[in-house]
Every structure is written in C-alpha cells, then in structure tokens.
Scaffold this motif. Structure first.
Motif, PDB file in Angstrom:
ATOM      1  N   ALA A 142      69.143  62.338  42.523  1.00  0.00           N
ATOM      2  CA  ALA A 142      68.734  63.134  43.690  1.00  0.00           C
ATOM      3  C   ALA A 142      69.846  64.108  44.074  1.00  0.00           C
ATOM      4  O   ALA A 142      69.584  65.269  44.425  1.00  0.00           O
ATOM      5  CB  ALA A 142      68.392  62.216  44.859  1.00  0.00           C
TER       6      ALA A 142
ATOM      7  N   VAL B  63      67.174  63.838  51.861  1.00  0.00           N
ATOM      8  CA  VAL B  63      66.817  62.771  50.918  1.00  0.00           C
ATOM      9  C   VAL B  63      66.635  61.460  51.682  1.00  0.00           C
ATOM     10  O   VAL B  63      67.566  60.978  52.329  1.00  0.00           O
ATOM     11  CB  VAL B  63      67.908  62.581  49.839  1.00  0.00           C
ATOM     12  CG1 VAL B  63      67.468  61.521  48.817  1.00  0.00           C
ATOM     13  CG2 VAL B  63      68.242  63.905  49.146  1.00  0.00           C
TER      14      VAL B  63
ATOM     15  N   LEU C 133      63.200  65.009  49.219  1.00  0.00           N
ATOM     16  CA  LEU C 133      63.252  64.097  48.072  1.00  0.00           C
ATOM     17  C   LEU C 133      63.226  62.675  48.607  1.00  0.00           C
ATOM     18  O   LEU C 133      63.778  62.398  49.676  1.00  0.00           O
ATOM     19  CB  LEU C 133      64.533  64.285  47.252  1.00  0.00           C
ATOM     20  CG  LEU C 133      64.821  65.649  46.626  1.00  0.00           C
ATOM     21  CD1 LEU C 133      66.161  65.610  45.878  1.00  0.00           C
ATOM     22  CD2 LEU C 133      63.706  66.086  45.682  1.00  0.00           C
TER      23      LEU C 133
ATOM     24  N   VAL D   7      62.894  59.459  41.488  1.00  0.00           N
ATOM     25  CA  VAL D   7      63.132  60.508  42.486  1.00  0.00           C
ATOM     26  C   VAL D   7      61.841  61.306  42.540  1.00  0.00           C
ATOM     27  O   VAL D   7      61.354  61.780  41.505  1.00  0.00           O
ATOM     28  CB  VAL D   7      64.298  61.450  42.102  1.00  0.00           C
ATOM     29  CG1 VAL D   7      64.531  62.469  43.218  1.00  0.00           C
ATOM     30  CG2 VAL D   7      65.566  60.669  41.821  1.00  0.00           C
TER      31      VAL D   7
ATOM     32  N   GLY E 189      59.779  64.428  44.792  1.00  0.00           N
ATOM     33  CA  GLY E 189      60.032  65.442  45.815  1.00  0.00           C
ATOM     34  C   GLY E 189      59.269  66.719  45.611  1.00  0.00           C
ATOM     35  O   GLY E 189      58.419  66.831  44.715  1.00  0.00           O
TER      36      GLY E 189
ATOM     37  N   MET F 256      62.385  69.726  42.584  1.00  0.00           N
ATOM     38  CA  MET F 256      62.455  68.879  41.383  1.00  0.00           C
ATOM     39  C   MET F 256      62.582  69.713  40.107  1.00  0.00           C
ATOM     40  O   MET F 256      63.215  69.290  39.138  1.00  0.00           O
ATOM     41  CB  MET F 256      61.223  67.975  41.293  1.00  0.00           C
ATOM     42  CG  MET F 256      61.157  66.887  42.348  1.00  0.00           C
ATOM     43  SD  MET F 256      62.524  65.704  42.299  1.00  0.00           S
ATOM     44  CE  MET F 256      62.273  64.927  40.695  1.00  0.00           C
TER      45      MET F 256
END
Length: 450
Positions: free
Chosen positions: A139, A263, A289, A305, A307, A312
């Motif tokens: 991330a 995040v 994310l 992960v 997002g 991404m």
C-alpha cells in the motif's frame, strides 16, 4: 452438544482432562525448544490436533474454548465446510503456477469479491499477497507511486507488521522492534484519539486529537510531502482502541484536501469482525486503499490491497507481486470464507457476540475495579486493566495473571496493548452462545481470584 454452524464436526464443549499444557504437549515443547528459533513465541504451548467452531483440541485430549481465532484469522471457524471443500478441490487441480507466470480464475474472483465488499462505489482494483505486513508495505509502494511523494504518517499505538518498513510504521518497541533497527525512513507518528486516556475526557477526544494530529503533520512534515496516512479503524495490538468519534472523518477530510492517500489497515478488524464487513464503515469512512488479511481466507495465508482503480494502477507493470501472492489454494479458501460469512450472516453473529460480552463484562466491571475500560465492537472486544480506576495506572501483571488463570481452565485468551494491560477477546464468529457464556464464567471466576 455438537454445533455445526462453522462446518466443524468437533464436539463444541470445553474438556480439561490433564494439566494445561499436558504431558504430550510438554514432550512436543521439548522437541520444539531443540529445533525452533527462540524468537518465535507462543501464547499457550498446547499442541493442536483439531480445531473448529469455537474449540481447539490438543494432543492430550483437552478441548479449549477459543477466544483468539488465531488472532482474528479463523472467524468462520478453523475447519469451515466451504473453506475445506473449495481449498480441497483446488489442491486436487493444482497448487501453484504463480499468477505472474500463468494466471487463474480464483485470483480474479477474489478481486471481484473485494471490489463488491469494500466501502465506496468507485471503480476498484486489488493486488493479492501473503500476509498483512506485505499488504501494508505494498500500500505504501502504491501510494508513493501515485503521489510521487515519500512521507508516511502513522499513529500512536498502531501496529502494521514485522518487516523492516512495517516495523517502522508500528509504534510498540517490545517485542516488535527491539534490537532490529535501523528502520525505514520518512515515517512520522502522530497522536490518536484514545478516549479512555485523553486528558480532557472522551467527549472532547475526537476533535482535539484530530486537530493535534493535523497540526503536527502540517508543521513537522508538510502535507505536500505526505504520500499516505495509514490507520487501523480499530487499533489491534495497541489495545483494541476505537478512535473517538469524529477523529477518522476529520483525518480523511484532511487527506482528501491535500492529495494524500488514506489507507485503512483492516487486517485485524476486517471481514465481519466488528459486525460490519469493514470497521471503517462505522463512521461512513471510504478509504482510498484498504489492506486486508487475517479473516479473509479462513486460515490460509492471503492478503490484499484494494483501492481506487486509478491509484492501484499507478504502479508500473511488474512492480507489484510475489511468487506466492494470491496462491490458488488460498484464493479458493477465501471464496469459501466469504461464502460462509454471507450464508451465516456473520455480521449479525458478531453483533450478538458484542451484546452478550459487553453485558457480562459491564457486570464484572461493577464488581472488579481492576477493569478500567470495556471497549471494541462486534467480536473484537477488550478490557483494559488498571491498578486504580482514578489514576488509570496500567496493570500488565493483572492481564498476565488473568490470561494464565483462563488458560489453566481451558479458555484461550490473548493480551495486547502498548502497556501490556489489555485482555482481548476474538472468538470465532461461529462460536455457540453456550461456549461464549462459559468462557465469560471462567473470566469472571479468574477476576474473583485476582
């Protein structure tokens, strides 16, 4: 009583037939000591033979009530029917090709489920990995690629993993960081809204802590230098701290206003654990994310992960991946786990666990002043233990003694917290209410002995 909600044929009962650990576990422990590195610890050295529903069976024939779920991993039970069925079928077909060599449908299906389930209605993409630490590390890579910035902001009491970068992101020194430096640079830590310990009280904590954090970021780092702000919506290893209301939305707003990637680290709190698919949904937070692992695959190693598609896609082709990332057997297990969560409505089960636990723990708090705070959501509940309810001086010795007393009676519980004074409860979401209450009886008796 045999309960099959988690797909387990194991009798759902506590059974203590030897001392815990028993003689066979002690024999295995001697073998382990000879060959396993001393740095790998265990909460309770009983060696497992079978597990499922709400119990763990050991080599000596003891059956323990499980209030740990392998640290929030086996939310659907440790042998859920759909997980076993799908993973077994995949094992028979092939175990590995490496998705970066020849891809397979299971990986794509998991990414489709993640796009559906994670917060927000924007276009989403995912990349799959093996562990929570890998997810967080990736991330950061993605956020840096997208923003062309370097700084990463994290929070007091946060835990994000054991790799070099994630150790830098993690707050607590012992046992996670001690002696392992130097750590990755460009990581900055700011205050979190820890209501129970906020100087002006929990009612002022959210806005005050957010203002303090934002002020520190602005003055000490510079918002224009920050690639990502990373936070657990319920802080796990740090003590199951729920940031006071208003804190997360304010931090998200600041991130959005300054082009910072927000995040949400949902590795411990995600996948129905808090009574919602993801804990950040509680205040309507939509992260850029989201990192997931633990509960995602019913015990198989998988992480992700997920997002915004444009974020991404900012990493160049070949920049993300890993030999085992999104292993086909783990992907099959994840699809089985998600199927189980939906079919059994495990969000509702988590909320019911919260209802039962908090009601019982509140009664215990009245009787035992060592319980300073009860907190958490869903099946992610904790009590913070203190020497004195007025001073709130942490009582790590009490947490250790309580855990030991519970273990001796056949109840697996875990401790956590920056001060080591938090007893945390992470029962499988499929646990029967009889076992849940029996576990709470044991905790109450242990508090009485304390």
């Amino acid at each position: 009583m045999t309960e099959l909600t988690g797909g387990s044929a194991l009798p759902q009962e506590r059974r203590v037939v030897t001392a815990i650990p028993g003689p066979k576990s002690l024999e295995l422990q001697a073998r382990r000591t000879a060959t396993v590195a001393g740095g790998v610890g265990s909460v309770l050295p009983v060696f497992t033979t079978r597990a499922g529903g709400g119990v763990i069976e050991d080599v000596d024939g003891n059956s323990l009530i499980d209030f740990g779920s392998g640290i929030a991993v086996t939310s659907v039970g440790a042998s859920a029917e759909a997980v076993v069925r799908r993973a077994s079928a995949q094992l028979a077909n092939f175990t590995h090709t490496c998705f970066m060599v020849t891809p397979y449908e299971g990986y794509v299906e998991v990414c489709e489920r993640l796009a559906e389930l994670t917060p927000g209605d924007h276009a989403k993409k995912s990349a799959l990995f093996n562990s929570g630490a890998e997810a967080v590390e990736n991330a950061v890579k993605i956020a840096r690629a997208y923003t062309k910035r370097q700084a990463v902001v994290v929070f007091d009491h946060g835990y994000h993993g054991r790799t070099n970068l994630t150790m830098a992101l993690t707050a607590k020194n012992m046992p996670y960081k001690h002696g392992f430096g130097p750590f990755a640079p460009e990581v900055y830590r700011v205050p979190v809204a820890y209501g129970y310990r906020w100087p002006t009280g929990p009612e002022n904590c959210g806005p005050e802590a957010a203002a303090q954090a934002i002020d520190q970021i602005t003055k000490q780092v510079g918002a224009e230098n920050v690639a990502a702000i990373i936070i657990e919506p319920v802080l796990g290893e740090g003590g199951f701290i729920e940031p006071a209301k208003g804190f997360l939305p304010a931090i998200v707003q600041f991130a959005n206003d300054n082009g910072i990637v927000f995040v949400a680290d949902e590795i411990q709190s995600g996948f129905c654990r808090t009574g919602q698919w993801f804990a950040c949904e509680d205040e309507g937070v939509v992260p850029d994310l989201i990192t997931t692992a633990k509960g995602i695959a019913g015990g198989m190693p998988l992480a992700a992960v997920t997002g915004r598609a444009e974020i991404m896609d900012s990493a160049h082709a070949g920049g993300l991946g890993g030999t085992y990332g999104g292993n086909p057997v783990a992907c099959a297990a994840a699809l089985g786990a998600i199927e189980t969560m939906r079919e059994l409505d495990l969000n509702a089960k988590a909320k019911r666990i919260e209802e039962v636990m908090k009601a019982r723990l509140a009664v215990m708090q009245e009787k035992f002043p060592v319980i300073g705070d009860i907190r958490g959501r869903g099946a992610m509940i904790a009590v913070e233990l203190v020497k004195d309810p007025e001073t709130k001086a942490p009582a790590p010795e009490a947490a250790g003694a309580l855990a030991k007393a519970c273990h001796a009676e056949g109840l697996l519980v875990l401790t956590c917290g920056t001060y080591g004074n938090v007893l945390r409860f992470l029962p499988p979401l499929v646990i029967g209410e009889d076992l849940l209450n029996e576990g709470l009886d044991i905790i109450e008796a242990a508090l009485g002995q304390l």
